[in-house]
Enzyme design. Structure first.
Site, PDB file in Angstrom:
ATOM      1  N   GLY A  19       0.811  -1.214   0.000  1.00  0.00           N
ATOM      2  CA  GLY A  19       0.000   0.000   0.000  1.00  0.00           C
ATOM      3  C   GLY A  19       0.843   1.263   0.000  1.00  0.00           C
ATOM      4  O   GLY A  19       2.072   1.219  -0.118  1.00  0.00           O
ATOM      5  N   ASP A  22       1.287  -8.919   1.855  1.00  0.00           N
ATOM      6  CA  ASP A  22       0.058  -8.235   1.423  1.00  0.00           C
ATOM      7  C   ASP A  22      -0.902  -9.295   0.897  1.00  0.00           C
ATOM      8  O   ASP A  22      -0.475 -10.393   0.517  1.00  0.00           O
ATOM      9  CB  ASP A  22       0.359  -7.214   0.310  1.00  0.00           C
ATOM     10  CG  ASP A  22      -0.711  -6.128   0.209  1.00  0.00           C
ATOM     11  OD1 ASP A  22      -0.451  -4.987   0.656  1.00  0.00           O
ATOM     12  OD2 ASP A  22      -1.819  -6.424  -0.292  1.00  0.00           O
ATOM     13  N   TYR A  49     -14.938   3.876   9.634  1.00  0.00           N
ATOM     14  CA  TYR A  49     -13.472   3.833   9.735  1.00  0.00           C
ATOM     15  C   TYR A  49     -13.003   4.413  11.072  1.00  0.00           C
ATOM     16  O   TYR A  49     -12.172   3.829  11.769  1.00  0.00           O
ATOM     17  CB  TYR A  49     -12.918   4.640   8.565  1.00  0.00           C
ATOM     18  CG  TYR A  49     -11.418   4.762   8.477  1.00  0.00           C
ATOM     19  CD1 TYR A  49     -10.610   3.667   8.221  1.00  0.00           C
ATOM     20  CD2 TYR A  49     -10.811   6.012   8.606  1.00  0.00           C
ATOM     21  CE1 TYR A  49      -9.224   3.810   8.093  1.00  0.00           C
ATOM     22  CE2 TYR A  49      -9.438   6.160   8.481  1.00  0.00           C
ATOM     23  CZ  TYR A  49      -8.650   5.058   8.228  1.00  0.00           C
ATOM     24  OH  TYR A  49      -7.293   5.207   8.098  1.00  0.00           O
TER      25      TYR A  49
HETATM   26  P1  NAD Z   1      -3.464   1.328   1.373  1.00  0.00           P
HETATM   27  O1  NAD Z   1      -4.909   1.067   1.112  1.00  0.00           O
HETATM   28  O2  NAD Z   1      -2.657   2.060   0.367  1.00  0.00           O
HETATM   29  O3  NAD Z   1      -2.734  -0.043   1.689  1.00  0.00           O
HETATM   30  C1  NAD Z   1      -3.316  -1.032   2.473  1.00  0.00           C
HETATM   31  C2  NAD Z   1      -2.781  -2.356   1.981  1.00  0.00           C
HETATM   32  O4  NAD Z   1      -3.428  -3.373   2.743  1.00  0.00           O
HETATM   33  C3  NAD Z   1      -3.068  -2.621   0.504  1.00  0.00           C
HETATM   34  O5  NAD Z   1      -1.868  -2.935  -0.185  1.00  0.00           O
HETATM   35  C4  NAD Z   1      -4.030  -3.810   0.525  1.00  0.00           C
HETATM   36  O6  NAD Z   1      -3.810  -4.733  -0.545  1.00  0.00           O
HETATM   37  C5  NAD Z   1      -3.680  -4.441   1.854  1.00  0.00           C
HETATM   38  N1  NAD Z   1      -4.773  -5.250   2.390  1.00  0.00           N
HETATM   39  C6  NAD Z   1      -6.096  -5.017   2.310  1.00  0.00           C
HETATM   40  N2  NAD Z   1      -6.769  -6.037   2.854  1.00  0.00           N
HETATM   41  C7  NAD Z   1      -5.830  -6.919   3.312  1.00  0.00           C
HETATM   42  C8  NAD Z   1      -5.896  -8.179   3.958  1.00  0.00           C
HETATM   43  N3  NAD Z   1      -7.076  -8.743   4.247  1.00  0.00           N
HETATM   44  N4  NAD Z   1      -4.744  -8.787   4.277  1.00  0.00           N
HETATM   45  C9  NAD Z   1      -3.541  -8.244   3.967  1.00  0.00           C
HETATM   46  N5  NAD Z   1      -3.419  -7.065   3.323  1.00  0.00           N
HETATM   47  C10 NAD Z   1      -4.562  -6.417   3.007  1.00  0.00           C
HETATM   48  O7  NAD Z   1      -3.363   2.035   2.809  1.00  0.00           O
HETATM   49  P2  NAD Z   1      -2.216   2.966   3.397  1.00  0.00           P
HETATM   50  O8  NAD Z   1      -2.537   4.352   3.023  1.00  0.00           O
HETATM   51  O9  NAD Z   1      -0.887   2.413   3.115  1.00  0.00           O
HETATM   52  O10 NAD Z   1      -2.576   2.834   4.957  1.00  0.00           O
HETATM   53  C11 NAD Z   1      -1.945   1.923   5.817  1.00  0.00           C
HETATM   54  C12 NAD Z   1      -2.466   2.147   7.219  1.00  0.00           C
HETATM   55  O11 NAD Z   1      -2.334   3.533   7.598  1.00  0.00           O
HETATM   56  C13 NAD Z   1      -3.942   1.812   7.402  1.00  0.00           C
HETATM   57  O12 NAD Z   1      -4.146   1.267   8.686  1.00  0.00           O
HETATM   58  C14 NAD Z   1      -4.614   3.160   7.337  1.00  0.00           C
HETATM   59  O13 NAD Z   1      -5.827   3.148   8.042  1.00  0.00           O
HETATM   60  C15 NAD Z   1      -3.582   4.044   8.002  1.00  0.00           C
HETATM   61  N6  NAD Z   1      -3.719   5.442   7.614  1.00  0.00           N
HETATM   62  C16 NAD Z   1      -3.449   5.870   6.341  1.00  0.00           C
HETATM   63  C17 NAD Z   1      -3.606   7.202   6.008  1.00  0.00           C
HETATM   64  C18 NAD Z   1      -3.306   7.710   4.620  1.00  0.00           C
HETATM   65  O14 NAD Z   1      -3.546   8.879   4.330  1.00  0.00           O
HETATM   66  N7  NAD Z   1      -2.746   6.894   3.728  1.00  0.00           N
HETATM   67  C19 NAD Z   1      -4.045   8.124   6.966  1.00  0.00           C
HETATM   68  C20 NAD Z   1      -4.350   7.664   8.253  1.00  0.00           C
HETATM   69  C21 NAD Z   1      -4.157   6.323   8.562  1.00  0.00           C
END
Ligand code: NAD
Length: 316
Positions: A15, A38, A143
Site C-alpha cells: 500500500g 500483502d 473507519y
Molecule cells: P493502502 O490502502 O494504500 O494499503 C493497504 C494495503 O493493505 C493494501 O496494499 C491492501 O492490498 C492491503 N490489504 C487489504 N486487505 C488486506 C488483507 N485482508 N490482508 C492483507 N493485506 C490487506 O493504505 P495505506 O494508506 O498504506 O494505509 C496503511 C495504514 O495507515 C492503514 O491502517 C490506514 O488506516 C492508516 N492510515 C493511512 C492514512 C493515509 O492517508 N494513507 C491516513 C491515516 C491512517
C-alpha cells in the site's frame, strides 16, 4: 546499520505507506531483516515477500514463526472511503488481526507492534482548530469507529500486560510512489497526477475545507522515530496526534500553480465531503514533539516541488 532482534514483518506492505516504509526499514536494519506481506500478489518487490490475508490468522502465525518475526508494522486495513461502503468487513479487517497481534505481544512471542490510527477518530464536540491529544473522541464514520476501538485495545494491552504497541494518528498522507488507497484526503495525491497529465483537476473536496496532511517522507521518519524511542519516554499508549500541515484544495491548487502556471481546479464534492467536515482542520502534536522528538522537514511548497519532480521522473 542498526541491529534488531528477529525480523520485521510489514502487513499491507504494497500500500501507500508500506511501499515506502519497507524500503526505509531495510535501509536501516538490512534487507534480510524485513519481510513484506500483502493480500495482493507482488511483482517486482525488493525484499522477501509473503502473500498474506491478515484475516487468516493461522497463516499469519505461521509466517511470524517461519521468519522469527519480533516486530510487526501492521498496516493492512480498509480506509475511510471504502469502510463506509462495507462496514462489517471494515470492522473485522481493522480489528481482528490487531487483537491477534496484541495477544502475541502479551505472550511475548513478538516484542513490538506499530499500528496506525487516523485523524478519523475525531468528530463532534471538539474545536475545529488545533485539536489536542486528550479530547473527547466521537468518530462519525465506520473507519473512525474501528480506529478508536483499535486505539483502546492498544492501550488496554499495554496497561494490563505491558505489550509494547505504538501508534500514530496519521493525517492525510501524500506520496508519489504508490497510488492512494481510498481515503478522504486522496484528492491531495490525485491532484498532482492530474496536474501533470491534464493541467486540471476536479476536487471531490470543497475549495475551503482544510484538513491536516503530511508528506510521506515526514510520515516515515516520524514512524521510525516513534518505534526507536525508549518505551519509558512514551506517555501516550492510545495513539499520538500528528498535525503535519493544514491546507485547503484552493491553497494546494495555488501551490501547484507556482510550478504549473496554467493549472485549473474545479470542485464537485461527493460523499467524502461530509467525512472531511467531521474531521479537524488542524491538530496539536506537541505531546509527540516532547515525548519522542517529532519533527517535520516539508511544507506545502517543498512538498509540491517534490511531488511534481518525482512524478515527472517516474513518468519519463
Ligand atoms: P493502502 O490502502 O494504500 O494499503 C493497504 C494495503 O493493505 C493494501 O496494499 C491492501 O492490498 C492491503 N490489504 C487489504 N486487505 C488486506 C488483507 N485482508 N490482508 C492483507 N493485506 C490487506 O493504505 P495505506 O494508506 O498504506 O494505509 C496503511 C495504514 O495507515 C492503514 O491502517 C490506514 O488506516 C492508516 N492510515 C493511512 C492514512 C493515509 O492517508 N494513507 C491516513 C491515516 C491512517
Amino acid at each position: 546499520m542498526e541491529t534488531i532482534t528477529g525480523r520485521i514483518l510489514i502487513t499491507g506492505a504494497l500500500g501507500q505507506i508500506g511501499t515506502e516504509l519497507s524500503t526505509a526499514l531495510a535501509e536501516i536494519y538490512g534487507k534480510d531483516k524485513v519481510i513484506m506481506s500483502d493480500v495482493r500478489e507482488a511483482s517486482d518487490v525488493p525484499l522477501t515477500f509473503e502473500k498474506l490475508d491478515v484475516l487468516d490468522l493461522e497463516a499469519f502465525r505461521s509466517i511470524i514463526d517461519k521468519h522469527e518475526v519480533k516486530v510487526v508494522y501492521h498496516l493492512a486495513s480498509l480506509l475511510s472511503g471504502t469502510s463506509e461502503k462495507n462496514p462489517s468487513l471494515a470492522w473485522r479487517l481493522n480489528i481482528d488481526p490487531l487483537l491477534f497481534l496484541c495477544n502475541l505481544a502479551k505472550d511475548r512471542i513478538i516484542d513490538q507492534i506499530f499500528w496506525p490510527s487516523s485523524i478519523a477518530v475525531f468528530g463532534r464536540g471538539i474545536p475545529k482548530e488545533n485539536v489536542g491529544q486528550e479530547v473527547p473522541l466521537n468518530p462519525s464514520t465506520v473507519y473512525g469507529i474501528t480506529k478508536l476501538a483499535g486505539e483502546k485495545w492498544c492501550e488496554y494491552y499495554y496497561r494490563n500486560y505491558g505489550a509494547d504497541i505504538r501508534s500514530i494518528r496519521y493525517p492525510g498522507l501524500i506520496s508519489w510512489k504508490a497510488p492512494a488507497g481510498g481515503g478522504t484526503t486522496d484528492y491531495a495525491v490525485e491532484i498532482y497526477h492530474k496536474a501533470l497529465e491534464e493541467g486540471r483537476y476536479t476536487s471531490f473536496i470543497a475549495e475551503n475545507t482544510a484538513m491536516p496532511m503530511l508528506y510521506m517522507d515526514d510520515a516515515i521518519a516520524a514512524t521510525i522515530r516513534l518505534m526507536q524511542a525508549p518505551s519509558e519516554a512514551l506517555s501516550v499508549r492510545t495513539s499520538y496526534n500528528l498535525g503535519g500541515m493544514s491546507f485547503t484544495p484552493k491553497q494546494l491548487a495555488a501551490a501547484i500553480r507556482q510550478e504549473i502556471p496554467g493549472f485549473e481546479i474545479t470542485y464537485a464534492p461527493d460523499f467524502r465531503q461530509a467525512i472531511a467536515e467531521s474531521w479537524p482542520a488542524s491538530i496539536d502534536d506537541s505531546v509527540a514533539r516532547k515525548d519522542w522528538g517529532l519533527a517535520y522537514w516539508y511544507n506545502i511548497d517543498s512538498m509540491t516541488r517534490g511531488m511534481l519532480e518525482n512524478l515527472r521522473v517516474k513518468a519519463s
